[in-house]
Structures are given as structure tokens and as C-alpha cells.
Design a protein around this motif. Structure first.
Motif, short mmCIF file in Angstrom:
data_model
loop_
_atom_site.label_atom_id
_atom_site.label_comp_id
_atom_site.label_asym_id
_atom_site.label_seq_id
_atom_site.Cartn_x
_atom_site.Cartn_y
_atom_site.Cartn_z
N ARG A 31 0.84 -1.19 0.00
CA ARG A 31 0.00 0.00 0.00
C ARG A 31 0.88 1.24 0.00
O ARG A 31 1.89 1.30 0.69
N GLN A 32 0.46 2.21 -0.79
CA GLN A 32 1.14 3.49 -0.82
C GLN A 32 0.74 4.30 0.41
O GLN A 32 -0.18 3.92 1.14
N ASP A 33 1.39 5.41 0.63
CA ASP A 33 1.06 6.27 1.76
C ASP A 33 -0.39 6.74 1.73
O ASP A 33 -1.01 6.94 2.77
N ASN A 34 -0.94 6.90 0.53
CA ASN A 34 -2.32 7.35 0.40
C ASN A 34 -3.33 6.20 0.54
O ASN A 34 -4.53 6.41 0.40
N GLY A 35 -2.85 4.99 0.79
CA GLY A 35 -3.72 3.84 0.99
C GLY A 35 -4.00 3.04 -0.27
O GLY A 35 -4.58 1.95 -0.20
N TYR A 36 -3.61 3.54 -1.43
CA TYR A 36 -3.84 2.80 -2.68
C TYR A 36 -2.97 1.55 -2.71
O TYR A 36 -1.82 1.56 -2.27
N ARG A 37 -3.54 0.52 -3.26
CA ARG A 37 -2.80 -0.74 -3.43
C ARG A 37 -1.88 -0.59 -4.64
O ARG A 37 -2.26 -0.02 -5.65
N THR A 38 -0.72 -1.18 -4.53
CA THR A 38 0.24 -1.16 -5.64
C THR A 38 0.56 -2.59 -6.04
O THR A 38 1.09 -3.37 -5.26
N TYR A 39 0.19 -2.93 -7.26
CA TYR A 39 0.42 -4.28 -7.78
C TYR A 39 1.67 -4.30 -8.64
O TYR A 39 2.01 -3.32 -9.31
N SER A 40 2.33 -5.44 -8.64
CA SER A 40 3.58 -5.59 -9.39
C SER A 40 3.39 -6.52 -10.58
O SER A 40 2.32 -7.11 -10.78
N ASN A 41 4.45 -6.69 -11.34
CA ASN A 41 4.42 -7.65 -12.46
C ASN A 41 4.22 -9.07 -11.96
O ASN A 41 3.67 -9.91 -12.67
N LYS A 42 4.67 -9.35 -10.74
CA LYS A 42 4.44 -10.68 -10.15
C LYS A 42 2.94 -10.94 -10.01
O LYS A 42 2.47 -12.06 -10.27
N HIS A 43 2.19 -9.91 -9.64
CA HIS A 43 0.74 -10.06 -9.56
C HIS A 43 0.14 -10.36 -10.93
O HIS A 43 -0.78 -11.17 -11.06
N VAL A 44 0.66 -9.69 -11.94
CA VAL A 44 0.18 -9.92 -13.31
C VAL A 44 0.41 -11.37 -13.70
O VAL A 44 -0.48 -12.05 -14.22
N GLU A 45 1.61 -11.87 -13.43
CA GLU A 45 1.95 -13.25 -13.78
C GLU A 45 1.08 -14.25 -13.02
O GLU A 45 0.55 -15.20 -13.61
N GLN A 46 0.92 -14.04 -11.72
CA GLN A 46 0.11 -14.96 -10.92
C GLN A 46 -1.35 -14.91 -11.32
O GLN A 46 -2.01 -15.94 -11.41
N LEU A 47 -1.84 -13.72 -11.60
CA LEU A 47 -3.23 -13.59 -12.01
C LEU A 47 -3.48 -14.25 -13.36
O LEU A 47 -4.51 -14.90 -13.56
N ALA A 48 -2.52 -14.13 -14.27
CA ALA A 48 -2.65 -14.80 -15.57
C ALA A 48 -2.67 -16.32 -15.37
O ALA A 48 -3.44 -17.03 -16.02
N PHE A 49 -1.84 -16.81 -14.46
CA PHE A 49 -1.81 -18.24 -14.15
C PHE A 49 -3.16 -18.69 -13.58
O PHE A 49 -3.73 -19.70 -14.00
N ILE A 50 -3.67 -17.92 -12.62
CA ILE A 50 -4.96 -18.24 -11.99
C ILE A 50 -6.06 -18.24 -13.05
O ILE A 50 -6.89 -19.15 -13.10
N LYS A 51 -6.05 -17.22 -13.89
CA LYS A 51 -7.08 -17.10 -14.92
C LYS A 51 -7.05 -18.33 -15.84
O LYS A 51 -8.09 -18.88 -16.20
N HIS A 52 -5.86 -18.77 -16.19
CA HIS A 52 -5.75 -19.94 -17.07
C HIS A 52 -6.25 -21.20 -16.36
O HIS A 52 -7.00 -21.99 -16.95
N CYS A 53 -5.87 -21.38 -15.11
CA CYS A 53 -6.34 -22.55 -14.35
C CYS A 53 -7.86 -22.53 -14.26
O CYS A 53 -8.51 -23.57 -14.43
N ARG A 54 -8.43 -21.37 -13.99
CA ARG A 54 -9.89 -21.27 -13.88
C ARG A 54 -10.56 -21.53 -15.22
O ARG A 54 -11.64 -22.10 -15.26
N SER A 55 -9.88 -21.14 -16.33
CA SER A 55 -10.46 -21.42 -17.65
C SER A 55 -10.47 -22.93 -17.93
O SER A 55 -11.25 -23.40 -18.76
N LEU A 56 -9.63 -23.67 -17.22
CA LEU A 56 -9.62 -25.13 -17.31
C LEU A 56 -10.59 -25.74 -16.30
O LEU A 56 -10.60 -26.95 -16.10
N ASP A 57 -11.37 -24.88 -15.67
CA ASP A 57 -12.39 -25.25 -14.69
C ASP A 57 -11.79 -25.86 -13.43
O ASP A 57 -12.43 -26.66 -12.75
N MET A 58 -10.57 -25.46 -13.12
CA MET A 58 -9.93 -25.90 -11.87
C MET A 58 -10.61 -25.17 -10.72
O MET A 58 -10.97 -24.00 -10.83
N SER A 59 -10.78 -25.85 -9.62
CA SER A 59 -11.38 -25.23 -8.44
C SER A 59 -10.40 -24.22 -7.85
O SER A 59 -9.20 -24.21 -8.18
#
Length: 142
Positions: A31-59
Motif C-alpha cells: 500500500r502506498q502512503d495514500n492507501g492505494y494498493r500497488t500491484y507488481s508484475n508478479k501479480h500480473v503473472e500470478q493472475l494470468a496463471f490463476i485465470k488460465h487454471c480457472r479457464s480449465l475449470d480448476m477449483s
């Protein structure tokens, strides 16, 4: 990056990203000083992985297990293979069920007499009769 930018970069809705955070699939962002969340490229990679798993109907649970394996590159992949095998069994069972559903709907569609009134519609008559039969069968159990 902000959550809206993460959503745009991955095609995952903001509400879904927050849900994945609640389910501990995604690490909480800094979180930044103003309270905003700050996401990194690692979040992008993990979210892409999650999205793909979910597209395979993984729980969610299976997706979490698979994510954990990505963090342990030296781990034995036997459990990964087992997760995929179990998913295949679920999908194959669903295919059998969907094929039966397709046949049932196909038979129902053949009841159509191409009339212009719902009063004489063969499909509606079959649905009503089936619903009545189920109601009668359930009624006898009470």
C-alpha cells in the motif's frame, strides 16, 4: 500499478481480483502512503496463471495448490499430475451428463409440432407432464 490497471492488463474483473486476494490466491499488494494498493508484475503473472487454471475449470483449492507448486520448482510433480487427472475425470463425467442432457433436449425438441400457439405446443406439454410427474413422485415421498 493500481487494481484497475491490473484488471485491464489481465482481463480479470476488479471484484474477481479482490476475491482471489481473499482466497489467498494472490498475495496482498503493498500500500502506498495514500492507501492505494500497488500491484507488481508478479501479480500480473500470478493472475494470468490463476485465470488460465480457472479457464480449465480448476477449483479455487486446486488452483491454489498449483500456484504453490510454481513457488517450489524442485517439488515432485506427482501431485500436479494427480490434480490434472482428477480434473479430467470430472470433465469426462460432465461430458456424459451433458450428452444425456443433449439427447433429452433433442427428444423434447422433436415434440414440437410447429404450431403458433403455446396452448398446443408439444414441448410445453412434455415439460408440464414431466414436471407433474416429478411433483407426483415427490408428493408420494412426503
Amino acid at each position: 500499478m493500481k487494481i484497475s490497471q491490473l484488471a485491464a492488463a489481465t482481463g480479470v474483473a476488479v471484484e474477481t481480483i479482490r476475491y482471489y486476494e481473499q482466497q489467498n490466491l494472490l498475495p496482498l499488494p503493498e500500500r502506498q502512503d495514500n492507501g492505494y494498493r500497488t500491484y507488481s508484475n508478479k501479480h500480473v503473472e500470478q493472475l494470468a496463471f490463476i485465470k488460465h487454471c480457472r479457464s480449465l475449470d480448476m477449483s479455487i483449492a486446486d488452483t491454489g495448490q498449483l500456484l504453490a507448486f510454481t513457488l517450489e520448482p524442485q517439488a515432485d510433480c506427482t501431485q500436479i499430475n494427480l490434480l490434472v487427472e482428477q480434473q479430467l475425470l470430472k470433465i469426462r463425467a460432465r461430458l456424459v451428463s451433458l450428452t444425456a442432457l443433449e439427447k433429452q433436449l433433442d427428444r423434447l425438441q422433436h415434440q414440437c409440432s410447429q404450431v403458433n400457439s403455446s396452448e398446443r405446443c408439444g414441448i410445453l406439454h412434455e415439460l408440464v407432464a414431466a414436471a407433474h410427474g416429478e411433483a407426483c413422485a415427490c408428493h408420494g415421498l412426503n
